[in-house]
Design a protein around this motif. Structure first.
Motif, short mmCIF file in Angstrom:
data_model
loop_
_atom_site.label_atom_id
_atom_site.label_comp_id
_atom_site.label_asym_id
_atom_site.label_seq_id
_atom_site.Cartn_x
_atom_site.Cartn_y
_atom_site.Cartn_z
N TYR A 51 -3.56 10.41 -2.85
CA TYR A 51 -3.64 10.23 -1.37
C TYR A 51 -4.33 8.71 -0.57
O TYR A 51 -4.23 7.98 -0.17
CB TYR A 51 -4.66 11.03 -0.97
N CYS A 52 -4.11 7.83 -1.82
CA CYS A 52 -5.25 6.65 -1.60
C CYS A 52 -4.32 5.53 -0.44
O CYS A 52 -3.39 5.24 -0.35
CB CYS A 52 -5.66 5.42 -2.77
N ASN A 53 -5.21 4.89 0.80
CA ASN A 53 -3.94 4.10 1.69
C ASN A 53 -4.48 3.14 1.78
O ASN A 53 -4.44 2.27 2.83
CB ASN A 53 -3.99 4.74 2.67
N ILE A 54 -4.98 2.24 0.61
CA ILE A 54 -5.93 1.35 1.04
C ILE A 54 -5.31 0.91 -0.55
O ILE A 54 -5.51 -0.99 -0.85
CB ILE A 54 -6.76 0.49 1.38
N CYS B 264 -7.69 7.30 -11.66
CA CYS B 264 -8.89 7.34 -10.37
C CYS B 264 -8.18 8.92 -8.92
O CYS B 264 -6.69 8.95 -8.85
CB CYS B 264 -8.70 6.04 -9.22
N VAL B 265 -9.09 9.72 -8.63
CA VAL B 265 -8.83 11.19 -8.20
C VAL B 265 -7.52 10.70 -7.15
O VAL B 265 -7.73 11.76 -6.42
CB VAL B 265 -9.97 11.85 -8.27
N GLN B 266 -8.37 9.51 -6.29
CA GLN B 266 -7.87 9.18 -4.88
C GLN B 266 -6.82 8.56 -5.01
O GLN B 266 -5.54 8.56 -4.20
CB GLN B 266 -9.03 8.11 -4.51
N ARG C 118 -8.75 1.99 7.79
CA ARG C 118 -7.71 2.34 7.45
C ARG C 118 -7.26 3.97 8.50
O ARG C 118 -6.32 4.06 8.84
CB ARG C 118 -7.43 2.38 6.59
N TYR D 81 -8.40 12.58 1.56
CA TYR D 81 -7.94 11.37 0.55
C TYR D 81 -8.63 11.87 -0.77
O TYR D 81 -9.22 11.18 -1.59
CB TYR D 81 -8.99 10.18 1.14
N ASN D 82 -9.17 12.81 -0.50
CA ASN D 82 -10.58 13.67 -2.31
C ASN D 82 -11.51 12.90 -2.00
O ASN D 82 -11.29 12.42 -3.24
CB ASN D 82 -9.26 13.47 -3.36
#
Lengths: 132, 132
Positions: free
Chosen positions: A104-107, A99-101, B16, B36-37
């Motif tokens: 950086y993913c915050n969730i 997954c490209v996120q 978020r 977040y891309n």
DNA sequence: TTTATATCCGATAGATTCTGTCGTATATAT
DNA sequence: ATATATACGACAGAATCTATCGGATATAAA
């Protein structure tokens, strides 16, 4: 979103059908397909898959078909879904991470918590809870 | 099967992000997309949708963007999913019944029970449980 | 008042997954 | 032999998901 696939539904319909009959008795693909109005070819594949998973036992030849093999009470729904459809999770990143996120993913963490709740809910039920 | 859509994930990531900033401060689509891309156009749509749902408030013009409007603790996850993606359910037949099996189906009731469990689980969590 | 930077929004295109079909092979009871 | 089953790979159609494009409106600031 958050739906079961037809394949899972067809599998459960078939298992419930078999569960409703005597232990030794055999149900053919055609019998089930006609009874529940399911496309026969796709049901055939589904039943072949369940047979490969040792959940049902195939009987070849005329008057053949399938009968239950596994104890449906011993298979919880997470296990069942994964045996029929493969890895389960609210997001792909819990079992496969391209997954490209992802960086950086915050969730991710909170979703994983929810995912764990969902898994635990499905794990608390067996196939028999559906087929009885 | 049983997965969230990207749209829901993007919405949660954005919420978020906003939650982590001061109350009055504004986040632009571009800022979030870069951070977040996320493809900017699809994020833009998602945020417009959240604005229409009065979950966030749009600010037009330069230095514009969005800021939180609703109390995220007051929105449970079933409500949120439905406001973002429409009707929710393990099978379509729980909210729309043009299923060809409907008259013969032997698993509708048990699946509905499981569906109720799932709904109840998601209803017990708020958006804030994800964004905090 | 012009310009730059935002949101707004319908239409469409591409990708993926889901669902169903076809053809052929193998097994077995009668 | 024949009829009736399962076995299984390849393919096709449909639906949904994901992303892109083009052009509109709003507004702060030069």
């Amino acid at each position: 979103m958050l739906k079961l696939t037809r394949k899972v539904e067809y599998a459960l319909i078939a298992l419930r059908h078999m569960q409703g009959k005597e232990l030794e008795s055999v149900s053919s693909t055609k019998e089930i397909a006609v009874r529940y109005n399911i496309p026969i070819e796709i049901l055939a594949k589904t039943l072949q898959h369940l047979a490969k998973e040792n959940i049902i036992e195939p009987i070849n030849g005329p008057h053949g078909g399938y009968r239950l093999k596994a104890q449906l009470g011993d298979i919880n729904l997470v296990e069942f879904f994964e045996r029929v459809e493969g890895p389960l999770g609210l997001s792909d990143c819990f079992y496969d991470s391209n997954c490209v996120q992802i960086d950086y993913c915050n969730i991710r963490t909170p979703i994983q918590r929810i995912n764990a709740n969902m898994m635990s809910m499905f794990r608390s039920m067996s196939v028999q809870d559906v087929t009885n």
